[in-house]
Design a protein around this motif. Sequence first.
Motif, short mmCIF file in Angstrom:
data_model
loop_
_atom_site.label_atom_id
_atom_site.label_comp_id
_atom_site.label_asym_id
_atom_site.label_seq_id
_atom_site.Cartn_x
_atom_site.Cartn_y
_atom_site.Cartn_z
N GLU A 1 -5.96 0.12 5.50
CA GLU A 1 -5.96 -0.19 4.09
C GLU A 1 -6.19 1.40 3.08
O GLU A 1 -7.11 1.61 4.05
CB GLU A 1 -6.67 -1.49 3.02
CG GLU A 1 -7.82 -1.49 3.58
CD GLU A 1 -9.19 -0.62 2.63
OE1 GLU A 1 -8.84 -0.45 1.26
OE2 GLU A 1 -10.14 0.49 2.84
N PRO A 2 -5.92 1.36 2.42
CA PRO A 2 -6.41 2.63 1.60
C PRO A 2 -7.52 3.48 1.29
O PRO A 2 -8.05 4.43 0.45
CB PRO A 2 -5.42 2.56 0.35
CG PRO A 2 -5.21 1.32 0.12
CD PRO A 2 -5.38 0.33 1.19
N TRP B 1 1.02 -1.52 -0.29
CA TRP B 1 -0.51 -0.55 0.04
C TRP B 1 1.12 1.39 0.14
O TRP B 1 0.62 2.19 -0.41
CB TRP B 1 -0.87 0.18 1.44
CG TRP B 1 -2.29 -1.36 1.76
CD1 TRP B 1 -2.51 -1.51 0.24
CD2 TRP B 1 -2.82 -2.04 2.24
NE1 TRP B 1 -3.54 -2.57 0.43
CE2 TRP B 1 -3.25 -2.58 1.88
CE3 TRP B 1 -2.43 -0.96 3.57
CZ2 TRP B 1 -3.98 -3.77 2.29
CZ3 TRP B 1 -3.50 -2.25 4.62
CH2 TRP B 1 -3.80 -3.82 3.65
N ASN C 1 -6.20 -4.94 -5.80
CA ASN C 1 -5.78 -5.15 -4.37
C ASN C 1 -6.07 -6.00 -3.71
O ASN C 1 -5.35 -5.93 -2.79
CB ASN C 1 -5.27 -3.63 -4.61
CG ASN C 1 -4.51 -3.09 -3.34
OD1 ASN C 1 -5.44 -3.21 -2.29
ND2 ASN C 1 -3.69 -3.36 -3.03
#
Lengths: 94, 326
Positions: B110-111, B48, B77
């Motif tokens: 997580e992004p 990430w 992802n």
Amino acid sequence: MRKTQKEMRYLTGFMETGASATRVAALVWGRDEDGGDLTFKQDDIDLLVEHQDHRGPWANTPHLQLKEGYGQPLLCLSVSDRNKELLLNSKGFM
Amino acid sequence: MLCAESSKVGREEYQRASLLLGEMSAFEPVGVGGAIFCTDAPNIEDVWLAPGSEMALLIAKDPGAWTRDDARTAAANLTPWAPLYAPGLPVTTSQTPKAEMDCALTACSEPFGNPGMDPSRECGGKFIPAARLMLDMLRAGEFDDQPEPLVCGAWQFMAWTQFVQTGGFQAAMLEAGFLDVAMAWLARYNPMERIGTKLHVPATILHAVGDWLATAPADLDVVGPLMEAGVVDLAIETLAAYKMLGRPQDANVLTVQYGALELLDTLLRSPEAEPVKSKLRSAGTDAFRYVLDHPLVIITGKETHLLRCHFMLKNEHFTKTGSGRT
């Protein structure tokens, strides 16, 4: 040491289906005298009481803050004489 | 490879490598859990955070300007997660050097969106356009012929981007037909397929529905749409399937939690409680007794003070913003 053990007890079973299932079952069958169609066990009630404890981790979760509706499952169980006994037998309920 | 700069690993190759990780996760979730949370080699956080990678370029881009290929890259992802959650994190983090709760908190960083509900990462409605794009692609059948992990990644995106408290995300998704698309996708699977761990799409859809429900603001009517969507029957089918499977260790914990218990818990505290109770009583108690006697764990939370601090932080945020459901 005592505090650590206590916190550990509250913090186990963070996201598991047992307490959720008991909560739902209590809302449906909890008021039934003599357990009605579904008979609650002491273990079911103990788990629910632990998770509904406002001192436990659930109280800190955003979706289960101590608000209206939080105690509904326990309230339902307290209507039935048999389930009330299970609640009173559960450590920490009072 | 997933950490490499885009000049070395371009979009197409990045998607293929991500998808491979998802396929491997489905095949060997314990091994992949050990790898993505490892501490002696690049791990998922490095993926990430790697500068100049395809992921870095995507994160830097305004989600309102995402293309369909951007959406597929985001979904790629997120392919490893569904198999990691299916048997519960205690199982799939058993070979990691990190504690289970640390792994859960890592996942929360997580992004896309803010699944950890970290106030400093609150992103409001930023991802609404991307989530709507993903929803449109799912509705239009653009994922129909895609590999299963990629479809899971798309629904995982729908789940985790919901975790915001401002911007009207949940209302926007409801208006966009999120629940309709979810139910239409779920209808492709029978109850036994939904409860098992061989297919991960249905549980991931239910995960998305559960996260939408959990984060919906109190003034958003979720009960009417849920009743209209027929989730009571879905929940009863789920509980019956769990009992019929007869092997709790082979059941998907997300399906039980989000495909039955969370839905019922919401409806039983609503004005629609009585008809829901009647249906449950008519269905009998055998399946319910079975789920009571055979609990499953998503996260044990044994590792503890981190969890408490995490949720205290969240709680403070909810209190300040006045959001969150009871």
